[in-house]
Structures are given as structure tokens and as C-alpha cells.
Scaffold this active site. Structure first.
Site, PDB file in Angstrom:
ATOM      1  N   ASN A 127       0.808  -1.222   0.000  1.00  0.00           N
ATOM      2  CA  ASN A 127       0.000   0.000   0.000  1.00  0.00           C
ATOM      3  C   ASN A 127       0.844   1.276   0.000  1.00  0.00           C
ATOM      4  OD1 ASN A 127      -2.544   1.668   0.871  1.00  0.00           O
ATOM      5  ND2 ASN A 127      -1.029   2.047   2.474  1.00  0.00           N
ATOM      6  N   TYR A 182       3.509   8.399 -11.856  1.00  0.00           N
ATOM      7  CA  TYR A 182       2.578   7.651 -10.983  1.00  0.00           C
ATOM      8  C   TYR A 182       1.722   6.679 -11.807  1.00  0.00           C
ATOM      9  CZ  TYR A 182      -1.099   7.172  -7.366  1.00  0.00           C
ATOM     10  OH  TYR A 182      -2.004   6.694  -6.440  1.00  0.00           O
ATOM     11  N   ALA A 226       2.449   5.269 -14.590  1.00  0.00           N
ATOM     12  CA  ALA A 226       3.294   4.142 -15.031  1.00  0.00           C
ATOM     13  C   ALA A 226       3.380   3.083 -13.940  1.00  0.00           C
ATOM     14  CB  ALA A 226       4.692   4.652 -15.393  1.00  0.00           C
ATOM     15  N   LYS A 285       1.233   2.588 -11.407  1.00  0.00           N
ATOM     16  CA  LYS A 285      -0.048   1.982 -11.028  1.00  0.00           C
ATOM     17  C   LYS A 285      -0.575   1.061 -12.131  1.00  0.00           C
ATOM     18  CE  LYS A 285      -0.113   3.723  -6.938  1.00  0.00           C
ATOM     19  NZ  LYS A 285       0.012   2.861  -5.763  1.00  0.00           N
TER      20      LYS A 285
HETATM   21  N1  CAA Z   1      -7.408  16.752 -14.252  1.00  0.00           N
HETATM   22  C1  CAA Z   1      -7.864  17.665 -15.148  1.00  0.00           C
HETATM   23  N2  CAA Z   1      -7.257  18.857 -15.380  1.00  0.00           N
HETATM   24  C2  CAA Z   1      -6.151  19.129 -14.680  1.00  0.00           C
HETATM   25  C3  CAA Z   1      -5.610  18.241 -13.741  1.00  0.00           C
HETATM   26  C4  CAA Z   1      -6.287  17.007 -13.528  1.00  0.00           C
HETATM   27  N3  CAA Z   1      -5.835  16.111 -12.635  1.00  0.00           N
HETATM   28  N4  CAA Z   1      -4.493  18.777 -13.215  1.00  0.00           N
HETATM   29  C5  CAA Z   1      -4.342  19.979 -13.796  1.00  0.00           C
HETATM   30  N5  CAA Z   1      -5.356  20.209 -14.670  1.00  0.00           N
HETATM   31  C6  CAA Z   1      -5.545  21.402 -15.512  1.00  0.00           C
HETATM   32  C7  CAA Z   1      -5.643  22.684 -14.676  1.00  0.00           C
HETATM   33  O1  CAA Z   1      -6.971  22.869 -14.203  1.00  0.00           O
HETATM   34  C8  CAA Z   1      -5.213  23.727 -15.655  1.00  0.00           C
HETATM   35  O2  CAA Z   1      -6.304  23.945 -16.533  1.00  0.00           O
HETATM   36  P1  CAA Z   1      -6.560  25.412 -17.161  1.00  0.00           P
HETATM   37  O3  CAA Z   1      -5.359  25.685 -18.009  1.00  0.00           O
HETATM   38  O4  CAA Z   1      -7.801  25.233 -17.914  1.00  0.00           O
HETATM   39  O5  CAA Z   1      -6.673  26.333 -15.995  1.00  0.00           O
HETATM   40  C9  CAA Z   1      -4.130  22.996 -16.486  1.00  0.00           C
HETATM   41  O6  CAA Z   1      -4.377  21.589 -16.299  1.00  0.00           O
HETATM   42  C10 CAA Z   1      -2.716  23.321 -16.019  1.00  0.00           C
HETATM   43  O7  CAA Z   1      -2.669  23.093 -14.602  1.00  0.00           O
HETATM   44  P2  CAA Z   1      -1.778  24.004 -13.650  1.00  0.00           P
HETATM   45  O8  CAA Z   1      -1.973  25.452 -13.995  1.00  0.00           O
HETATM   46  O9  CAA Z   1      -2.062  23.606 -12.236  1.00  0.00           O
HETATM   47  O10 CAA Z   1      -0.321  23.553 -14.108  1.00  0.00           O
HETATM   48  P3  CAA Z   1       0.991  23.435 -13.225  1.00  0.00           P
HETATM   49  O11 CAA Z   1       2.082  23.083 -14.174  1.00  0.00           O
HETATM   50  O12 CAA Z   1       1.157  24.623 -12.345  1.00  0.00           O
HETATM   51  O13 CAA Z   1       0.720  22.190 -12.232  1.00  0.00           O
HETATM   52  C11 CAA Z   1       0.128  19.948 -11.706  1.00  0.00           C
HETATM   53  C12 CAA Z   1       0.482  20.940 -12.797  1.00  0.00           C
HETATM   54  C13 CAA Z   1       1.322  19.779 -10.746  1.00  0.00           C
HETATM   55  C14 CAA Z   1      -0.144  18.622 -12.422  1.00  0.00           C
HETATM   56  C15 CAA Z   1      -1.081  20.428 -10.867  1.00  0.00           C
HETATM   57  O14 CAA Z   1      -2.082  20.908 -11.723  1.00  0.00           O
HETATM   58  C16 CAA Z   1      -1.690  19.289 -10.083  1.00  0.00           C
HETATM   59  O15 CAA Z   1      -1.178  18.935  -9.022  1.00  0.00           O
HETATM   60  N6  CAA Z   1      -2.788  18.711 -10.600  1.00  0.00           N
HETATM   61  C17 CAA Z   1      -3.446  17.573  -9.967  1.00  0.00           C
HETATM   62  C18 CAA Z   1      -2.847  16.258 -10.472  1.00  0.00           C
HETATM   63  C19 CAA Z   1      -3.636  15.129  -9.886  1.00  0.00           C
HETATM   64  O16 CAA Z   1      -4.787  14.923 -10.244  1.00  0.00           O
HETATM   65  N7  CAA Z   1      -3.023  14.356  -8.968  1.00  0.00           N
HETATM   66  C20 CAA Z   1      -3.709  13.292  -8.281  1.00  0.00           C
HETATM   67  C21 CAA Z   1      -3.094  13.143  -6.890  1.00  0.00           C
HETATM   68  S1  CAA Z   1      -4.035  11.992  -5.885  1.00  0.00           S
HETATM   69  C22 CAA Z   1      -3.516  10.517  -6.454  1.00  0.00           C
HETATM   70  O17 CAA Z   1      -2.637  10.383  -7.254  1.00  0.00           O
HETATM   71  C23 CAA Z   1      -4.229   9.305  -5.912  1.00  0.00           C
HETATM   72  C24 CAA Z   1      -4.847   8.539  -6.973  1.00  0.00           C
HETATM   73  O18 CAA Z   1      -4.366   7.468  -7.314  1.00  0.00           O
HETATM   74  C25 CAA Z   1      -6.101   9.007  -7.542  1.00  0.00           C
HETATM   75  P1  NAI Z   2      -0.781   8.530   2.333  1.00  0.00           P
HETATM   76  O1  NAI Z   2       0.206   9.520   1.851  1.00  0.00           O
HETATM   77  O2  NAI Z   2      -1.791   8.929   3.359  1.00  0.00           O
HETATM   78  O3  NAI Z   2      -0.028   7.219   2.903  1.00  0.00           O
HETATM   79  C1  NAI Z   2       1.071   6.668   2.283  1.00  0.00           C
HETATM   80  C2  NAI Z   2       1.949   6.027   3.341  1.00  0.00           C
HETATM   81  O4  NAI Z   2       3.041   5.391   2.677  1.00  0.00           O
HETATM   82  C3  NAI Z   2       2.534   7.034   4.329  1.00  0.00           C
HETATM   83  O5  NAI Z   2       2.281   6.625   5.666  1.00  0.00           O
HETATM   84  C4  NAI Z   2       4.026   7.028   4.013  1.00  0.00           C
HETATM   85  O6  NAI Z   2       4.863   7.256   5.157  1.00  0.00           O
HETATM   86  C5  NAI Z   2       4.203   5.625   3.462  1.00  0.00           C
HETATM   87  N1  NAI Z   2       5.396   5.516   2.621  1.00  0.00           N
HETATM   88  C6  NAI Z   2       5.746   6.312   1.588  1.00  0.00           C
HETATM   89  N2  NAI Z   2       6.930   5.945   1.102  1.00  0.00           N
HETATM   90  C7  NAI Z   2       7.340   4.866   1.826  1.00  0.00           C
HETATM   91  C8  NAI Z   2       8.489   4.056   1.803  1.00  0.00           C
HETATM   92  N3  NAI Z   2       9.487   4.270   0.924  1.00  0.00           N
HETATM   93  N4  NAI Z   2       8.575   3.026   2.678  1.00  0.00           N
HETATM   94  C9  NAI Z   2       7.597   2.819   3.577  1.00  0.00           C
HETATM   95  N5  NAI Z   2       6.500   3.581   3.664  1.00  0.00           N
HETATM   96  C10 NAI Z   2       6.360   4.591   2.795  1.00  0.00           C
HETATM   97  O7  NAI Z   2      -1.479   7.983   1.016  1.00  0.00           O
HETATM   98  P2  NAI Z   2      -2.810   7.144   0.770  1.00  0.00           P
HETATM   99  O8  NAI Z   2      -3.738   8.010   0.046  1.00  0.00           O
HETATM  100  O9  NAI Z   2      -3.247   6.463   2.001  1.00  0.00           O
HETATM  101  O10 NAI Z   2      -2.244   6.084  -0.283  1.00  0.00           O
HETATM  102  C11 NAI Z   2      -2.052   4.727  -0.001  1.00  0.00           C
HETATM  103  C12 NAI Z   2      -1.918   3.974  -1.316  1.00  0.00           C
HETATM  104  O11 NAI Z   2      -3.127   4.083  -2.043  1.00  0.00           O
HETATM  105  C13 NAI Z   2      -0.824   4.504  -2.234  1.00  0.00           C
HETATM  106  O12 NAI Z   2      -0.182   3.434  -2.892  1.00  0.00           O
HETATM  107  C14 NAI Z   2      -1.590   5.337  -3.231  1.00  0.00           C
HETATM  108  O13 NAI Z   2      -0.905   5.455  -4.445  1.00  0.00           O
HETATM  109  C15 NAI Z   2      -2.851   4.520  -3.362  1.00  0.00           C
HETATM  110  N6  NAI Z   2      -3.982   5.261  -3.856  1.00  0.00           N
HETATM  111  C16 NAI Z   2      -4.444   6.377  -3.202  1.00  0.00           C
HETATM  112  C17 NAI Z   2      -5.525   7.072  -3.700  1.00  0.00           C
HETATM  113  C18 NAI Z   2      -6.069   8.294  -3.061  1.00  0.00           C
HETATM  114  O14 NAI Z   2      -6.890   8.966  -3.704  1.00  0.00           O
HETATM  115  N7  NAI Z   2      -5.687   8.651  -1.853  1.00  0.00           N
HETATM  116  C19 NAI Z   2      -6.209   6.625  -4.924  1.00  0.00           C
HETATM  117  C20 NAI Z   2      -5.622   5.447  -5.541  1.00  0.00           C
HETATM  118  C21 NAI Z   2      -4.555   4.798  -5.005  1.00  0.00           C
END
Ligand code: CAA
Ligand code: NAI
Length: 246
Positions: free
Chosen positions: A88, A153, A155, A157
Site C-alpha cells: 500500500n 505515478y 506508469a 499503477k
Molecule cells: N485533471 C484535469 N485537469 C487538470 C488536472 C487534472 N488532474 N491537473 C491539472 N489540470 C488542468 C488545470 O486545471 C489547468 O487547466 P486550465 O489551463 O484550464 O486552468 C491545467 O491543467 C494546467 O494546470 P496548472 O496550472 O495547475 O499547471 P501546473 O504546471 O502549475 O501544475 C500539476 C500541474 C502539478 C499537475 C497540478 O495541476 C496538479 O497537481 N494537478 C493535480 C494532479 C492530480 O490529479 N493528482 C492526483 C493526486 S491523488 C492521487 O494520485 C491518488 C490517486 O491514485 C487518484
Molecule cells: P498517504 O500519503 O496517506 O499514505 C502513504 C503512506 O506510505 C505514508 O504513511 C508514508 O509514510 C508511506 N510511505 C511512503 N513511502 C514509503 C516508503 N518508501 N517506505 C515505507 N512507507 C512509505 O497515502 P494514501 O492516500 O493512504 O495512499 C495509499 C496507497 O493508495 C498509495 O499506494 C496510493 O498510491 C494509493 N492510492 C491512493 C488514492 C487516493 O486517492 N488517496 C487513490 C488510488 C490509489
């Protein structure tokens, strides 16, 4: 769930978020839980213990093979065996592809992909010896469908799905099971890093359920897949995402 009582479960990344909720759920099912994290997992252990469950904290860095080997040895020393591994632990280092650095690529690959390889390699000798075991790995909606800003990320997952399917083909004959859970967007620290406007206007609007998932909803999927209720489920991916992929 059937068959989880007294099972020994290692959950990486169990100090917070989904991993912590999963530790609490498995303890509630009567399992013995190893809270494995490089962050401090004592709060998770204390919560499990306060609820009458059994847990131990093991400090581990999943990217480091020696640390992972020591983790498994400690769990076997404390609980005598290992029945279930939940891969996880995971991180994000988001950036649009044109700005993504090699460092951000390597960091995410090392934890989310190589970490899964390391932990699975380390439990296999025990599971093959006892001719039973379950390895569950966190994929993501992002692995299946991609996402802006998540080349690295996505790649990893998608990669863990390929690894899981390969392991099921190799080792179902040995009594082992391998599955992935693919969560949608879940309310944890990981999601808190998404800019609020992006989360509200680009992500949540596309989730028919209209909300983030809760860590407990992913924990329930892990508990089901680890249990005997899922004993013929092998090499699959269970999406738990509020229909955001439809
Ligand atoms: N989905 C759709 N649109 C997105 C997006 C997303 N995830 N991320 C960014 N965009 C859009 C923005 O809204 C913006 O649109 P407009 O130009 O229309 O305003 C455009 O893309 C450019 O975005 P930024 O101005 O924010 O560009 P930046 O270079 O400053 O930052 C970024 C880019 C770091 C990717 C930032 O936008 C960001 O963090 N986005 C979220 C990415 C994301 O969804 N991460 C998921 C994390 S949770 C996770 O990973 C768990 C999981 O498994 C689901
Ligand atoms: P979180 O950030 O709350 O927890 C992640 C945990 O992993 C933290 O406790 C951190 O210390 C630990 N960790 C990170 N690097 C480590 C390392 N090198 N060795 C040991 N521990 C390490 O994140 P969350 O949301 O609970 O995520 C858990 C898993 O679920 C992740 O694999 C994430 O990619 C996946 N996931 C999360 C989603 C979300 O929306 N939160 C959606 C889909 C998948």
C-alpha cells in the site's frame, strides 16, 4: 469476512490514510497486523490495541531490500508467519510531462513499483513454503485511465497490474493469490496536495458519486480480497471509485 481471524497481515504505508484504515479493519476481523511504514506507525498500533486488536509497528523503507528483508524477518519472529502482504505504501510527485524531472520519475518508480517488487520478493519464500498466501497491491484509477500531471505515478499503477497478473499466472498453482485494488480519489493526505480548484472543477465533477471515497471503503475491498470469500479470485483488479471511470 471468512478466514481472516489469526491471519498475519503486513500492510506497508500503514501509518496513515488508506493503510491505517486497512490496519484497523483487519484487526477488527481478528487478524494480527504489522504496521509497516518509514513514518511513525505507533498511532495506528495504539488505535488497534485500544480497540482490543493485535498489532506491531515495523519501521521499513520499501525501496531498500535490506530494510524489507528485516521487516519480514521481524514479523515472522513476532507472529510466527506471514499470510497476507498489502503493498500500500505509495507517493506522488506530480508535474506535467514537459516539466517532469528525472528525479521525480525515479522517486515514484522506486517506491510504487520497485517497493512492490521488493516486498513481494521478501514474503514469497514464506508463502511458497506454507503453500498459501495473498498479495494485494494498490493500483489506482490513474493507472487504468491516466491523469494529467501523473506520468510517473500512472506508469507505476499500471505496472503493478502487470506484475500482479504475472504472479497469479506463475503461482496460482502454489496456492497463492495476487490481486489489485484500484481506488478512485480517496480523502487522504495524498489528495490534499491537489490544487483545490483542480480538485473541485476538474476531478470531482467527473465522479458520479459526487464525493471523495473514504479510506475505510478501500480497506473493506482489501479485507474481502484477502478473505476466504475471495478464494477463487486471482490476478484481477477491483475498482473502488464511485463510478468515476464510467
Ligand atoms: N485533471 C484535469 N485537469 C487538470 C488536472 C487534472 N488532474 N491537473 C491539472 N489540470 C488542468 C488545470 O486545471 C489547468 O487547466 P486550465 O489551463 O484550464 O486552468 C491545467 O491543467 C494546467 O494546470 P496548472 O496550472 O495547475 O499547471 P501546473 O504546471 O502549475 O501544475 C500539476 C500541474 C502539478 C499537475 C497540478 O495541476 C496538479 O497537481 N494537478 C493535480 C494532479 C492530480 O490529479 N493528482 C492526483 C493526486 S491523488 C492521487 O494520485 C491518488 C490517486 O491514485 C487518484
Ligand atoms: P498517504 O500519503 O496517506 O499514505 C502513504 C503512506 O506510505 C505514508 O504513511 C508514508 O509514510 C508511506 N510511505 C511512503 N513511502 C514509503 C516508503 N518508501 N517506505 C515505507 N512507507 C512509505 O497515502 P494514501 O492516500 O493512504 O495512499 C495509499 C496507497 O493508495 C498509495 O499506494 C496510493 O498510491 C494509493 N492510492 C491512493 C488514492 C487516493 O486517492 N488517496 C487513490 C488510488 C490509489
Amino acid at each position: 469476512m471468512r478466514g481472516l481471524k489469526n491471519k498475519v497481515i503486513i500492510i506497508t504505508g500503514a501509518a496513515s490514510g488508506i493503510g491505517k484504515a486497512t490496519a484497523l479493519r483487519f484487526a477488527e476481523e481478528g487478524a494480527k497486523v504489522a504496521v509497516a511504514d518509514f513514518g511513525d506507525g505507533t498511532a495506528t498500533v495504539n488505535e488497534v490495541t485500544a480497540n482490543g486488536g493485535e498489532a506491531v509497528y515495523v519501521n521499513v523503507n520499501v525501496t531498500d531490500t535490506d530494510s524489507v528483508k528485516a521487516m519480514v524477518e521481524k514479523v515472522v519472529a513476532v507472529f510466527g508467519k506471514v499470510d497476507v502482504l498489502i503493498n500500500n505504501a505509495g507517493i506522488t510527485k506530480d508535474a506535467m510531462m514537459k516539466k517532469m524531472t528525472r528525479e521525480a520519475w525515479d522517486a515514484v518508480i522506486n517506491v510504487n513499483l520497485t517497493g512492490v517488487f521488493n516486498c513481494t520478493s521478501a514474503v514469497l519464500p514464506y508463502m511458497l513454503e506454507q503453500k498459501s498466501g495473498v498479495v494485494l497491491t494498490s493500483s489506482s484509477v490513474v493507472g487504468i485511465y491516466g491523469n494529467l500531471g501523473q506520468t510517473n505515478y500512472a506508469a507505476t499503477k499500471w505496472g503493478v497490474i502487470g506484475m500482479t497478473k504475472s504472479w497469479a499466472k506463475e503461482m496460482a498453482r502454489n496456492g497463492l493469490r495476487f490481486n489489485c485494488v484500484a481506488p478512485g480519489f480517496i480523502g487522504t493526505d495524498m489528495v490534499k496536495k491537489i490544487p483545490e480548484q483542480v480538485l473541485q472543477e476538474k476531478i470531482l465533477v467527473k465522479v458520479p458519486a459526487g464525493r471523495l471515497g473514504e479510506p475505510e471503503e478501500i480497506a473493506a475491498a482489501f479485507a474481502f480480497l484477502a478473505s476466504d470469500d475471495a478464494k477463487f479470485i486471482n490476478g484481477t483488479v477491483l475498482s473502488v471509485d464511485g463510478a468515476c471511470t464510467l
